[in-house]
Motif scaffolding. Structure first.
Motif, PDB file in Angstrom:
ATOM      1  N   PHE A   4       7.859  22.491 -51.852  1.00 22.58           N
ATOM      2  CA  PHE A   4       8.130  23.388 -52.964  1.00 22.58           C
ATOM      3  C   PHE A   4       8.940  24.593 -52.508  1.00 22.58           C
ATOM      4  CE2 PHE A   4       6.918  27.231 -55.288  1.00 22.58           C
ATOM      5  CZ  PHE A   4       7.406  26.901 -56.543  1.00 22.58           C
ATOM      6  N   LEU A   5       8.567  25.208 -51.424  1.00 23.33           N
ATOM      7  CA  LEU A   5       9.281  26.388 -50.934  1.00 23.33           C
ATOM      8  C   LEU A   5      10.712  26.048 -50.523  1.00 23.33           C
ATOM      9  CD1 LEU A   5       6.456  28.158 -48.903  1.00 23.33           C
ATOM     10  CD2 LEU A   5       7.375  28.790 -51.135  1.00 23.33           C
ATOM     11  N   ILE A   6      10.897  24.912 -49.887  1.00 19.93           N
ATOM     12  CA  ILE A   6      12.250  24.497 -49.491  1.00 19.93           C
ATOM     13  C   ILE A   6      13.102  24.252 -50.742  1.00 19.93           C
ATOM     14  CG2 ILE A   6      13.579  22.635 -48.404  1.00 19.93           C
ATOM     15  CD1 ILE A   6      11.287  22.430 -46.355  1.00 19.93           C
ATOM     16  N   THR A   7      12.540  23.547 -51.719  1.00 25.96           N
ATOM     17  CA  THR A   7      13.260  23.275 -52.962  1.00 25.96           C
ATOM     18  C   THR A   7      13.597  24.563 -53.692  1.00 25.96           C
ATOM     19  OG1 THR A   7      12.068  21.180 -53.149  1.00 25.96           O
ATOM     20  CG2 THR A   7      13.175  21.997 -55.129  1.00 25.96           C
ATOM     21  N   PHE A   8      12.648  25.467 -53.772  1.00 26.95           N
ATOM     22  CA  PHE A   8      12.879  26.758 -54.416  1.00 26.95           C
ATOM     23  C   PHE A   8      13.986  27.525 -53.699  1.00 26.95           C
ATOM     24  CE2 PHE A   8      11.873  31.257 -55.128  1.00 26.95           C
ATOM     25  CZ  PHE A   8      11.912  31.284 -56.509  1.00 26.95           C
ATOM     26  N   GLY A   9      13.969  27.512 -52.374  1.00 26.78           N
ATOM     27  CA  GLY A   9      15.006  28.192 -51.597  1.00 26.78           C
ATOM     28  C   GLY A   9      16.387  27.603 -51.845  1.00 26.78           C
ATOM     29  N   VAL A  10      16.471  26.277 -51.928  1.00 30.62           N
ATOM     30  CA  VAL A  10      17.756  25.625 -52.183  1.00 30.62           C
ATOM     31  C   VAL A  10      18.271  26.026 -53.575  1.00 30.62           C
ATOM     32  CG1 VAL A  10      18.866  23.391 -52.578  1.00 30.62           C
ATOM     33  CG2 VAL A  10      17.364  23.707 -50.610  1.00 30.62           C
ATOM     34  N   PHE A  11      17.398  26.020 -54.565  1.00 33.01           N
ATOM     35  CA  PHE A  11      17.818  26.421 -55.904  1.00 33.01           C
ATOM     36  C   PHE A  11      18.284  27.877 -55.921  1.00 33.01           C
ATOM     37  CE2 PHE A  11      15.569  22.691 -57.608  1.00 33.01           C
ATOM     38  CZ  PHE A  11      16.502  22.274 -58.541  1.00 33.01           C
ATOM     39  N   MET A  12      17.600  28.746 -55.220  1.00 37.61           N
ATOM     40  CA  MET A  12      18.010  30.145 -55.166  1.00 37.61           C
ATOM     41  C   MET A  12      19.384  30.293 -54.500  1.00 37.61           C
ATOM     42  SD  MET A  12      15.932  32.195 -56.673  1.00 37.61           S
ATOM     43  CE  MET A  12      15.814  30.978 -57.949  1.00 37.61           C
ATOM     44  N   LEU A  13      19.641  29.516 -53.462  1.00 38.14           N
ATOM     45  CA  LEU A  13      20.953  29.555 -52.814  1.00 38.14           C
ATOM     46  C   LEU A  13      22.057  29.082 -53.756  1.00 38.14           C
ATOM     47  CD1 LEU A  13      20.115  28.251 -49.224  1.00 38.14           C
ATOM     48  CD2 LEU A  13      20.845  30.554 -49.880  1.00 38.14           C
ATOM     49  N   VAL A  14      21.792  28.031 -54.502  1.00 37.63           N
ATOM     50  CA  VAL A  14      22.790  27.519 -55.449  1.00 37.63           C
ATOM     51  C   VAL A  14      23.053  28.547 -56.548  1.00 37.63           C
ATOM     52  CG1 VAL A  14      23.200  25.749 -57.213  1.00 37.63           C
ATOM     53  CG2 VAL A  14      22.309  25.099 -54.973  1.00 37.63           C
TER      54      VAL A  14
END
Length: 74
Positions: A4-14
């Motif tokens: 979840f944290l990795i996915t959230f981080g990727v979305f924030m970067l995008v």
């Protein structure tokens, strides 16, 4: 939880990358297909004759605009 944290981080970067691109390009955000105008529909309902409720709203708006333009002091 780690996924979840990795996915959230990727979305924030995008999202941050899109925001930076928007800031630098200063273009309006628009859809990729051009909306209803690209398929020849000029209005949402595309009816040849507006309904009675719509006609009343248009008449009220026209009367309001006429009243404002007549009472405007220049």
């Amino acid at each position: 939880m780690q996924v979840f944290l990795i996915t959230f981080g990727v979305f924030m970067l995008v999202i941050a990358a899109m925001a930076i691109g928007y800031i630098f390009q200063r273009k309006t955000i628009s859809g990729s297909c051009g909306g209803l105008g690209s398929v020849g529909i000029e209005k949402e309902c595309d009816c040849p004759e507006p309904c009675d409720n719509r006609k009343q709203k248009l008449a009220k708006e026209a009367a309001r605009r006429k009243m404002l333009s007549e009472h405007r002091i220049i």
